[in-house]
Design an enzyme around this catalytic site. Structure first.
Site, short mmCIF file in Angstrom:
data_model
loop_
_atom_site.label_atom_id
_atom_site.label_comp_id
_atom_site.label_asym_id
_atom_site.label_seq_id
_atom_site.Cartn_x
_atom_site.Cartn_y
_atom_site.Cartn_z
NE ARG A 108 40.88 31.58 32.21
CZ ARG A 108 40.73 30.38 32.46
NH1 ARG A 108 41.55 29.38 31.13
NH2 ARG A 108 40.51 29.74 33.36
NE ARG A 141 40.59 24.30 34.55
CZ ARG A 141 40.11 25.38 35.16
NH1 ARG A 141 39.85 25.63 36.55
NH2 ARG A 141 40.16 26.43 34.63
NE ARG A 179 37.14 36.52 35.97
CZ ARG A 179 36.81 35.22 36.14
NH1 ARG A 179 35.60 35.07 36.88
NH2 ARG A 179 37.32 34.26 35.64
CE LYS A 238 38.07 31.96 40.81
NZ LYS A 238 39.26 31.83 40.06
NE ARG A 281 37.02 27.16 31.80
CZ ARG A 281 37.27 27.93 32.86
NH1 ARG A 281 36.92 27.35 33.93
NH2 ARG A 281 37.35 29.09 32.58
P1 AMP Z 1 35.84 31.23 35.00
O1 AMP Z 1 35.02 29.95 34.79
O2 AMP Z 1 35.35 32.01 36.33
O3 AMP Z 1 37.29 31.01 34.88
O4 AMP Z 1 35.30 32.25 33.99
C1 AMP Z 1 35.32 31.96 32.47
C2 AMP Z 1 35.50 33.20 31.74
O5 AMP Z 1 34.10 33.66 31.95
C3 AMP Z 1 36.32 34.29 32.00
O6 AMP Z 1 37.45 34.18 31.48
C4 AMP Z 1 35.56 35.53 31.58
O7 AMP Z 1 35.62 35.57 30.18
C5 AMP Z 1 33.94 35.13 31.85
N1 AMP Z 1 33.49 35.61 33.07
C6 AMP Z 1 33.41 34.95 34.32
N2 AMP Z 1 33.04 35.66 35.28
C7 AMP Z 1 33.18 36.86 34.90
C8 AMP Z 1 33.04 38.06 35.74
N3 AMP Z 1 32.56 38.23 36.89
N4 AMP Z 1 33.15 39.30 34.74
C9 AMP Z 1 33.64 39.32 33.57
N5 AMP Z 1 33.79 38.04 32.97
C10 AMP Z 1 33.49 36.79 33.47
#
Ligand code: AMP
Length: 192
Positions: free
Chosen positions: A150, A127, A88, A13, A139
């Site tokens: 996740r 990654r 999400r 993404k 990360r």
């Molecule tokens: P990402 O970079 O999109 O993989 O997000 C990393 C982490 O941020 C996720 O595993 C969640 O803990 C939190 N997070 C990001 N976006 C959301 C969302 N829309 N709702 C809830 N948690 C989120």
């Protein structure tokens, strides 16, 4: 153009969002990036979110809905945006609908990257390796334990978001297993 990019962790993404940014000149609004910035800055939101994020769980709907509500008001988002990592949950998708209606805005498309789950862990590990090789920091949630959480969160809470948009006739699905350039081309084609 107002877009949503859906797909499991490791689907690509972020990479595709950057290409859409370049093509359409609209910003990528990644709740994950914004939350990581809040954690780094030690804001109240960051302090609340850190442990959940590190473990791979989802931050509360209230927090992320508030973040997006404020962010889409900013000047650079006036001509459009790409939502990456939001919504999400179905509750977030419903909150987004209300938010956009209130602001008199409409979504143009919801793009979903479909990927083979078996390939995802390898992508996340890759990654992490590439980040280290480039001298960056990995990360905290790019490790097999947090990744499993996740992916479980994705299956249980985010997969229904695709169905939500499909029901509205807004979902366009693209094969996320294809080479990166082919995925980009398929997304452009889906957007017409
Ligand atoms: P990402 O970079 O999109 O993989 O997000 C990393 C982490 O941020 C996720 O595993 C969640 O803990 C939190 N997070 C990001 N976006 C959301 C969302 N829309 N709702 C809830 N948690 C989120």
């Amino acid at each position: 153009m107002r877009l949503i990019l859906l797909g499991p962790p490791g689907a690509g993404k972020g990479t595709q969002a950057q290409r859409l940014v370049a093509r359409y000149g609209i910003p990528q609004l990644s709740t994950g990036d914004m939350l990581r910035a809040a954690v780094k800055a030690g804001t109240p939101v960051g302090l609340k979110a850190k442990a959940v994020m590190d473990a791979g769980g989802l931050v509360s709907d209230d927090i992320v809905v508030g973040i997006i509500n404020d962010r889409i008001e900013e000047a650079d988002a006036k001509k459009g945006f790409i939502l990456d990592g939001f919504p999400r949950t179905v509750a977030q998708a419903e909150a987004l609908d209300r938010m956009l209606a209130q602001k008199g805005l409409k979504l143009d498309a919801v793009l979903e990257l479909k990927v083979d789950e078996k390939a995802l862990l390898a992508r996340i590990e890759n990654r992490a390796r590439e980040t280290v090789a480039a001298g960056g920091a990995v990360r905290a949630d790019d490790n097999p334990e947090a990744f499993k959480v996740r992916l479980d969160a994705y299956r249980a809470q985010t997969a229904p978001v695709s169905a939500y948009y499909e029901g509205k006739g807004a979902l366009k699905t693209v094969d996320g297993m294809a080479p990166i350039d082919d995925v980009t081309a398929a997304l452009a084609k889906a957007l017409g």
